[in-house]
Design an enzyme around this catalytic site. Structure first.
Site, PDB file in Angstrom:
ATOM      1  N   TYR A   1       0.837  -1.207   0.000  1.00 21.65           N
ATOM      2  CA  TYR A   1       0.000   0.000   0.000  1.00 21.65           C
ATOM      3  C   TYR A   1       0.872   1.258   0.000  1.00 21.65           C
ATOM      4  O   TYR A   1       1.841   1.377   0.758  1.00 21.65           O
ATOM      5  CB  TYR A   1      -0.921   0.024   1.230  1.00 21.65           C
ATOM      6  CG  TYR A   1      -1.557   1.385   1.438  1.00 21.65           C
ATOM      7  CD1 TYR A   1      -2.630   1.790   0.654  1.00 21.65           C
ATOM      8  CD2 TYR A   1      -1.037   2.280   2.374  1.00 21.65           C
ATOM      9  CE1 TYR A   1      -3.185   3.056   0.810  1.00 21.65           C
ATOM     10  CE2 TYR A   1      -1.585   3.539   2.543  1.00 21.65           C
ATOM     11  CZ  TYR A   1      -2.658   3.925   1.751  1.00 21.65           C
ATOM     12  OH  TYR A   1      -3.202   5.171   1.889  1.00 21.65           O
TER      13      TYR A   1
ATOM     14  N   TYR B   1     -14.163  27.753  50.004  1.00 18.14           N
ATOM     15  CA  TYR B   1     -13.765  26.602  49.189  1.00 18.14           C
ATOM     16  C   TYR B   1     -12.570  26.869  48.277  1.00 18.14           C
ATOM     17  O   TYR B   1     -11.771  25.974  48.014  1.00 18.14           O
ATOM     18  CB  TYR B   1     -14.944  26.153  48.321  1.00 18.14           C
ATOM     19  CG  TYR B   1     -15.994  25.340  49.040  1.00 18.14           C
ATOM     20  CD1 TYR B   1     -16.089  25.347  50.427  1.00 18.14           C
ATOM     21  CD2 TYR B   1     -16.906  24.579  48.324  1.00 18.14           C
ATOM     22  CE1 TYR B   1     -17.061  24.618  51.079  1.00 18.14           C
ATOM     23  CE2 TYR B   1     -17.887  23.838  48.968  1.00 18.14           C
ATOM     24  CZ  TYR B   1     -17.961  23.863  50.349  1.00 18.14           C
ATOM     25  OH  TYR B   1     -18.922  23.131  50.987  1.00 18.14           O
TER      26      TYR B   1
ATOM     27  N   PHE C   1      -1.364   5.585  12.725  1.00 19.56           N
ATOM     28  CA  PHE C   1      -1.380   7.028  12.473  1.00 19.56           C
ATOM     29  C   PHE C   1      -2.571   7.721  13.132  1.00 19.56           C
ATOM     30  O   PHE C   1      -2.625   8.939  13.185  1.00 19.56           O
ATOM     31  CB  PHE C   1      -1.429   7.294  10.964  1.00 19.56           C
ATOM     32  CG  PHE C   1      -2.465   6.451  10.253  1.00 19.56           C
ATOM     33  CD1 PHE C   1      -3.818   6.651  10.454  1.00 19.56           C
ATOM     34  CD2 PHE C   1      -2.065   5.434   9.398  1.00 19.56           C
ATOM     35  CE1 PHE C   1      -4.768   5.868   9.819  1.00 19.56           C
ATOM     36  CE2 PHE C   1      -3.013   4.638   8.753  1.00 19.56           C
ATOM     37  CZ  PHE C   1      -4.368   4.858   8.961  1.00 19.56           C
TER      38      PHE C   1
END
Length: 735
Positions: free
Chosen positions: A101, A363, A412
């Site tokens: 390929y 907080y 990939f």
């Protein structure tokens, strides 16, 4: 609890000696940051970055990408053998007539085509990926004369300076990363190709790469094609030199005496089909994110001091009862940063269980280690993932010499990078939200425990120092919130539906850089706020402490004309007046100085009356003397506060650090000393405000934004990193 019962954690009122907070093992994040920092310093001192396909780390990418460290291929025989064997195996398969390929077939959805023209196929790959958009400004090309005659086009000044190209550091890091991948021996790419890329890198001949156009599916195809085009010597691929000059790659290679590369079978695909741009930009983003996490912990410690909060929240036994590694580390870091503080409670002293007012912090401070902990763990995991990606083979097909197979897969697909970057942006948003909440508490006179409204050092009726900063920070945090949205769920099918799922990793990295820039803006503003608040907190504490002997003198003078007074009444009056002043003064911060002093002085009237009423035997109170007492108290407070304020204006760099913890002291001295961002003294600092007689200012006077800009640049360009690392090293030494 009965007195005979031994107190053990968590009932102890000081940190338990059983739980150390200083071990390197319990703070892997800060230790990894220090290791990376030291490695970068080593590169800056002349070490080269040697790549062998398996040992590249984020520090190496940063050093090469940002600081120009030379990069070289490993000279060991094993590396060369791996490369040569993969090239030889590919040639054997092709000579045997095997289809491979992208070597003898078309690409992607066009893989049903066949060809024997192997070199031209690689050129065709580079050609069809050189499709990104670059402007004349990007490539240094003169504007077209005809277009400049157009009355609209010629006046569009934005076009003259806009950019569609990537920062040079991104491209440098990607060149290094791609070389490190192809030398692993799975790509079938000759060693000379990797050497050609490194020649450009080390000679600062860096391709100009379009900013957009990659979906990071079959790797970062389009961006990497510009690196391939550069080593080919294309006349329409541009490179940027070290002096900033931009020229065609063909000319740059000729000038540098570098032979263009003719790409052999699979070599175009081996260069283009990989995650180098995604992994390299993620490395740079994570490096900065680690800095921001450390910075946020230092700023939190400074916030505890500015609000005179408690270090109890960071005692080790709390984190050990909920033993998430990130929380344990963050609590240990912040607790160590607070050591030496004269402003924070529960540092070097037991907890006061009888204090008045707010008994525990809000907080934004009290749960900061719990808030920071997951971000630390996420970024540690992200660092591990990206380090693996840097040392991976990410193209297709893969040459497996050991089994003699050409393997077709999808390494990939950069989803792991997308995941790290999406999480990194969410971490940055969480950090920003915490810092913004701390800053707004410090600026707000209803919440900050007695600091002036808007942290104005002069009278608040005409001075609003941090009001605009508060608004800016809200803008930055809103943008961070938007940028925290994930990129990975915006996938579009591409390339003949072959790339129906794609990672968008490079896009995610790009947005992470935007988030980093935004949180640096927010952090710079917050650091300005903190230094201003620390100065004013020291002023308040120094003033109230200095008022004690003054109040005693006033009472002595007040009673000197009353022949029936006694020591018991004097002590009662001093205590009552002192208590009232300490209680009322912090509630008057929205008034100008004369109003603050009058309100506070008037408030003691009832205390004086009650003290006389309780006296036994009865002692008469002269109302005229009472009026004189409150008047003298008002005048004395006003004179003393003004004297203390003027002294702080002149000497804050010497005074304030004596009150601060280890980390706050370093950061304060960096801002006030090294950067020259002094205490903002009020309206007369405004460049156009007429100066009162006798007032001296440092000229030219600067706007508040200009002062914050100085801090921002220091955070971005790395100068602040040295201070942060010094804080980290000192913190690790704390017991």
């Amino acid at each position: 609890m009965a007195s005979h019962v031994q107190q053990t954690p968590p009932y102890t009122r000081e940190p338990s000696p059983k739980h150390g907070v200083s071990t390197v093992q319990s703070r892997p994040f800060i230790n990894s940051g220090l290791t990376a920092w030291n490695n970068i310093q080593r590169f800056l001192q002349g070490d080269e970055c040697i790549i062998d396909g398996s040992s590249l780390d984020i520090a190496g990418v940063v050093a090469v990408a940002k600081y120009g460290t030379p990069a070289l291929l490993s000279t060991d025989d094993e590396t060369r053998k791996r490369i040569d064997d993969s090239v030889g195996m590919l040639r054997t398969h092709l000579d045997s007539g095997h289809l491979v390929y992208g070597v003898s077939t078309g690409f992607g959805g066009s893989a049903d085509t066949r060809t024997d023209n192997l070199e031209d196929l690689q050129r065709a790959l580079v050609q069809h990926q050189n499709t990104g958009v670059l402007t004349s400004h990007d490539i240094g090309r003169p504007q077209d004369a005809k277009s400049m005659q157009d009355p609209v086009r010629s006046r569009d000044i934005d076009m003259a300076f806009s950019t569609n190209s990537m920062p040079t550091s991104w491209v440098r890091g990607s060149m290094l990363t791609r070389c490190n991948s192809i030398i692993r021996g799975h790509s079938g790419v000759r060693i000379s190709v990797g050497q050609a890329i490194l020649k450009l890198l080390n000679k600062n001949i860096i391709p100009v790469v379009p900013l957009r156009g990659s979906i990071s599916a079959s790797g970062d195809l389009s961006p990497l094609s510009y690196i391939a085009g550069a080593i080919e010597g294309s006349s329409d691929i541009y490179v940027r030199l070290s002096d900033g000059k931009v020229m065609p790659a063909s000319e740059a290679l000729e000038d540098a005496g570098i032979e263009p590369v003719v790409l052999g079978p699979k070599e175009g695909l081996g260069l283009l089909n990989g995650t180098a741009f995604s992994a390299a930009t993620a490395s740079l983003a994570l490096h900065q994110s680690q800095d921001v996490v450390l910075l946020s912990q230092v700023l939190t410690a400074m916030g505890v001091e500015a609000l005179q909060g408690s270090a109890e929240s960071f005692w080790p036994q709390i984190a050990n009862m909920r033993p998430h590694p990130g929380q344990i580390e963050s609590a240990g870091n912040i607790f160590s940063f607070l050591q030496g503080s004269q402003l924070a409670k529960c540092v070097g002293s037991p907890k006061d269980t009888k204090i008045t007012g707010l008994y525990q912090d809000r907080y934004a401070l009290r749960t900061s280690s719990q808030w920071l902990g997951p971000q630390i763990e996420d970024l540690l995991h992200a660092t591990s993932q990206i380090t693996t990606e840097l040392n991976s083979t990410t193209d297709n097909p893969l040459i497996d010499v050991e089994s003699d197979h050409v393997l077709h897969g999808g390494n990939f697909q950069a989803a792991v990078v997308t995941s790290t970057m999406d999480r990194a942006r969410l971490c940055l948003e969480r950090l920003g939200k915490m810092l913004f909440s701390q800053a707004t508490e410090i600026i707000n006179p209803m919440l900050n425990g007695g600091l002036p409204a808007n942290l104005s050092a002069d009278d608040p009726s005409l001075s609003f120092t941090c009001k605009g900063v508060d608004i800016n920070m809200a803008s930055y945090q809103s943008e961070l919130g938007f940028l925290a949205n994930p990129v990975g769920n915006h996938v579009q099918s591409a390339e003949m539906h072959n790339q129906a799922i794609n990672s968008l990793a490079l896009i995610s990295s790009r947005y992470t850089f935007q988030a980093l820039d935004t949180i640096y803006l927010l952090s710079a503003a917050h650091l300005f706020v903190l230094c201003q608040a620390l100065d004013l907190r020291v002023l308040q504490n120094d003033f109230l402490e200095s008022m004690e002997p003054e109040m005693k003198k006033l009472v002595e003078d007040f009673l000197s004309t009353n022949k029936q007074s006694n020591q018991e009444l004097q002590d009662e009056l001093v205590n009552a007046i002192s208590t009232r002043v300490h209680k009322v003064w912090p509630t008057t911060t929205t008034a100008d100085l004369d109003g603050r002093c009058k309100t506070t002085a008037d408030a003691v009237t009832l205390d004086v009356i009650n003290a006389f009423a309780k006296a036994s035997p009865s002692i008469p109170l002269d109302s005229a003397e009472l009026v004189r007492l409150t008047s003298d108290l008002q005048t004395g407070m006003q004179d003393l506060y003004e004297a203390k304020r003027q002294n702080l204006f002149k000497n804050h760099l010497a005074i304030t650090p004596t009150y601060l913890g280890n980390a706050a002291k370093r950061m304060y001295q960096f801002v006030r000393g090294d950067l020259g961002v002094k205490l903002h003294r009020g309206l007369f600092e405004h460049p156009t405000q007429p100066l009162p007689e006798g007032v001296e200012v440092e000229e030219p006077r600067k706007s508040i934004g200009s002062r914050i800009s100085v801090i921002y640049e220091a955070l971005r360009d790395g100068r602040a990193s040295a201070v942060l690392m010094a804080c980290a090293e000192e913190g690790l030494r704390q017991k």
